[in-house]
Design a protein around this motif. Structure first.
Motif, PDB file in Angstrom:
ATOM      1  N   TYR A 151       1.079  -1.405   0.404  1.00 21.46           N
ATOM      2  CA  TYR A 151       0.018  -0.291  -0.474  1.00 21.46           C
ATOM      3  C   TYR A 151       0.643   1.398  -0.270  1.00 21.46           C
ATOM      4  CZ  TYR A 151      -3.491   3.213   1.267  1.00 21.46           C
ATOM      5  OH  TYR A 151      -4.431   4.816   0.968  1.00 21.46           O
ATOM      6  N   LEU A 152       2.068   1.612   0.478  1.00 26.88           N
ATOM      7  CA  LEU A 152       2.636   2.502   0.450  1.00 26.88           C
ATOM      8  C   LEU A 152       3.446   2.565  -0.687  1.00 26.88           C
ATOM      9  CD1 LEU A 152       4.215   2.087   4.406  1.00 26.88           C
ATOM     10  CD2 LEU A 152       2.522   3.740   3.106  1.00 26.88           C
ATOM     11  N   LYS A 153       3.979   1.687  -0.688  1.00 29.20           N
ATOM     12  CA  LYS A 153       4.888   1.308  -2.734  1.00 29.20           C
ATOM     13  C   LYS A 153       3.221   2.014  -3.645  1.00 29.20           C
ATOM     14  CE  LYS A 153       8.105  -1.947  -1.236  1.00 29.20           C
ATOM     15  NZ  LYS A 153       8.945  -2.953  -1.663  1.00 29.20           N
ATOM     16  N   SER A 154       2.601   1.683  -3.436  1.00 28.12           N
ATOM     17  CA  SER A 154       1.669   2.428  -4.350  1.00 28.12           C
ATOM     18  C   SER A 154       1.778   3.838  -4.479  1.00 28.12           C
ATOM     19  CB  SER A 154       0.096   1.801  -4.311  1.00 28.12           C
ATOM     20  OG  SER A 154      -0.438   2.311  -3.233  1.00 28.12           O
ATOM     21  N   GLY A 155       2.078   4.121  -3.293  1.00 29.36           N
ATOM     22  CA  GLY A 155       2.339   5.899  -3.455  1.00 29.36           C
ATOM     23  C   GLY A 155       0.867   6.332  -3.209  1.00 29.36           C
ATOM     24  N   GLN A 156      -0.120   6.357  -2.646  1.00 27.47           N
ATOM     25  CA  GLN A 156      -1.869   6.419  -2.418  1.00 27.47           C
ATOM     26  C   GLN A 156      -1.471   7.415  -1.221  1.00 27.47           C
ATOM     27  OE1 GLN A 156      -4.761   3.499  -2.837  1.00 27.47           O
ATOM     28  NE2 GLN A 156      -6.788   5.363  -2.571  1.00 27.47           N
ATOM     29  N   PRO A 157      -0.903   7.146  -0.423  1.00 28.09           N
ATOM     30  CA  PRO A 157      -1.239   7.339   0.786  1.00 28.09           C
ATOM     31  C   PRO A 157      -0.321   8.727   0.859  1.00 28.09           C
ATOM     32  CG  PRO A 157      -0.137   5.980   1.553  1.00 28.09           C
ATOM     33  CD  PRO A 157      -0.609   5.607  -0.179  1.00 28.09           C
ATOM     34  N   TYR A 158       0.613   8.752  -0.003  1.00 27.92           N
ATOM     35  CA  TYR A 158       1.203  10.345   0.007  1.00 27.92           C
ATOM     36  C   TYR A 158       0.438  11.275  -0.969  1.00 27.92           C
ATOM     37  CZ  TYR A 158       5.368   7.387   1.534  1.00 27.92           C
ATOM     38  OH  TYR A 158       5.797   6.532   2.177  1.00 27.92           O
ATOM     39  N   VAL A 159      -0.133  10.732  -1.899  1.00 28.19           N
ATOM     40  CA  VAL A 159      -1.147  11.769  -2.173  1.00 28.19           C
ATOM     41  C   VAL A 159      -1.809  12.254  -1.825  1.00 28.19           C
ATOM     42  CG1 VAL A 159      -3.196  11.870  -4.000  1.00 28.19           C
ATOM     43  CG2 VAL A 159      -0.384  10.622  -4.825  1.00 28.19           C
ATOM     44  N   TRP A 160      -2.192  11.717  -0.616  1.00 23.95           N
ATOM     45  CA  TRP A 160      -3.559  11.907   0.139  1.00 23.95           C
ATOM     46  C   TRP A 160      -2.691  12.843   1.388  1.00 23.95           C
ATOM     47  CZ3 TRP A 160      -8.433  12.444  -0.686  1.00 23.95           C
ATOM     48  CH2 TRP A 160      -9.289  11.301  -1.107  1.00 23.95           C
ATOM     49  N   SER A 161      -1.222  13.032   1.579  1.00 25.11           N
ATOM     50  CA  SER A 161      -1.108  13.564   2.243  1.00 25.11           C
ATOM     51  C   SER A 161      -0.648  14.458   2.109  1.00 25.11           C
ATOM     52  CB  SER A 161      -0.103  13.021   3.115  1.00 25.11           C
ATOM     53  OG  SER A 161       1.226  12.586   1.875  1.00 25.11           O
ATOM     54  N   THR A 162      -0.340  14.486   0.706  1.00 29.51           N
ATOM     55  CA  THR A 162       0.272  15.935  -0.389  1.00 29.51           C
ATOM     56  C   THR A 162      -0.742  17.222  -0.608  1.00 29.51           C
ATOM     57  OG1 THR A 162       2.061  14.605  -1.155  1.00 29.51           O
ATOM     58  CG2 THR A 162       1.461  16.963  -2.201  1.00 29.51           C
ATOM     59  N   ALA A 163      -2.528  16.540  -0.328  1.00 28.20           N
ATOM     60  CA  ALA A 163      -4.067  17.331  -0.901  1.00 28.20           C
ATOM     61  C   ALA A 163      -3.682  17.655   0.480  1.00 28.20           C
ATOM     62  CB  ALA A 163      -4.440  16.093  -1.449  1.00 28.20           C
ATOM     63  N   ALA A 164      -4.056  16.673   1.757  1.00 31.17           N
ATOM     64  CA  ALA A 164      -4.560  17.754   2.702  1.00 31.17           C
ATOM     65  C   ALA A 164      -3.215  18.794   3.017  1.00 31.17           C
ATOM     66  CB  ALA A 164      -4.473  16.357   3.838  1.00 31.17           C
ATOM     67  N   ALA A 165      -2.146  18.796   3.339  1.00 30.69           N
ATOM     68  CA  ALA A 165      -0.967  19.727   3.364  1.00 30.69           C
ATOM     69  C   ALA A 165      -1.342  21.011   2.759  1.00 30.69           C
ATOM     70  CB  ALA A 165       0.207  18.814   2.650  1.00 30.69           C
ATOM     71  N   ILE A 166      -1.589  21.059   1.609  1.00 29.57           N
ATOM     72  CA  ILE A 166      -1.867  21.731   0.525  1.00 29.57           C
ATOM     73  C   ILE A 166      -3.600  22.235   0.926  1.00 29.57           C
ATOM     74  CG2 ILE A 166      -2.702  22.610  -2.012  1.00 29.57           C
ATOM     75  CD1 ILE A 166      -1.053  20.205  -3.113  1.00 29.57           C
ATOM     76  N   ALA A 167      -4.271  22.191   0.917  1.00 30.23           N
ATOM     77  CA  ALA A 167      -5.455  22.218   1.782  1.00 30.23           C
ATOM     78  C   ALA A 167      -5.238  22.816   2.695  1.00 30.23           C
ATOM     79  CB  ALA A 167      -6.722  21.044   2.034  1.00 30.23           C
ATOM     80  N   VAL A 168      -4.716  22.275   4.121  1.00 30.24           N
ATOM     81  CA  VAL A 168      -4.225  23.680   5.107  1.00 30.24           C
ATOM     82  C   VAL A 168      -4.111  24.566   5.195  1.00 30.24           C
ATOM     83  CG1 VAL A 168      -2.514  22.886   7.130  1.00 30.24           C
ATOM     84  CG2 VAL A 168      -4.256  21.412   6.383  1.00 30.24           C
ATOM     85  N   SER A 169      -2.830  24.552   3.639  1.00 35.87           N
ATOM     86  CA  SER A 169      -1.809  25.967   3.491  1.00 35.87           C
ATOM     87  C   SER A 169      -2.820  26.919   3.034  1.00 35.87           C
ATOM     88  CB  SER A 169      -0.253  25.714   2.393  1.00 35.87           C
ATOM     89  OG  SER A 169      -1.063  24.957   1.190  1.00 35.87           O
TER      90      SER A 169
END
Length: 104
Positions: free
Chosen positions: A25-43
């Motif tokens: 699941y981590l190698k698929s990159g999906q958690p990183y996409v969601w965490s990047t989207a959350a960081a952009i929303a917070v900023s």
């Protein structure tokens, strides 16, 4: 009325079919996409909040406070109209005005 079906005694398999490991699941990159989207929303939220704060605090410098219209006349001259912004006020006693030479 129909009779209920007999229950089977075999255990039910509750595992998800087609599940993958955490590593996959981590190698698929999906958690990183969601965490990047959350960081952009917070900023974006923080940026909008800062702009609102700057606008609210800054408008006091450009928006006039209470205004007062008055006439000022020096002895022996004509009265001048004034439009002033009230910054502060002070109570003055009659004795102080008399000692300054002003008529009451």
């Amino acid at each position: 009325m129909q009779s209920p079906e007999p229950r089977s005694t075999t255990p039910i398999d509750l595992t998800v079919k087609g599940s993958v490991s955490v590593g996959a699941y981590l190698k698929s990159g999906q958690p990183y996409v969601w965490s990047t989207a959350a960081a952009i929303a917070v900023s974006i939220l923080i940026t909008v909040a800062l702009l609102v704060l700057i606008a609210v605090r800054g408008m006091g410098h450009f928006w006039p406070a209470d205004l007062m219209q008055a006439r000022y006349q020096q002895p022996g001259e004509t009265a001048q109209p004034l439009l002033v912004e009230l910054r502060s006020s002070e109570s003055v006693s009659g004795a102080r005005l008399l000692s300054a030479g002003l008529p009451i």
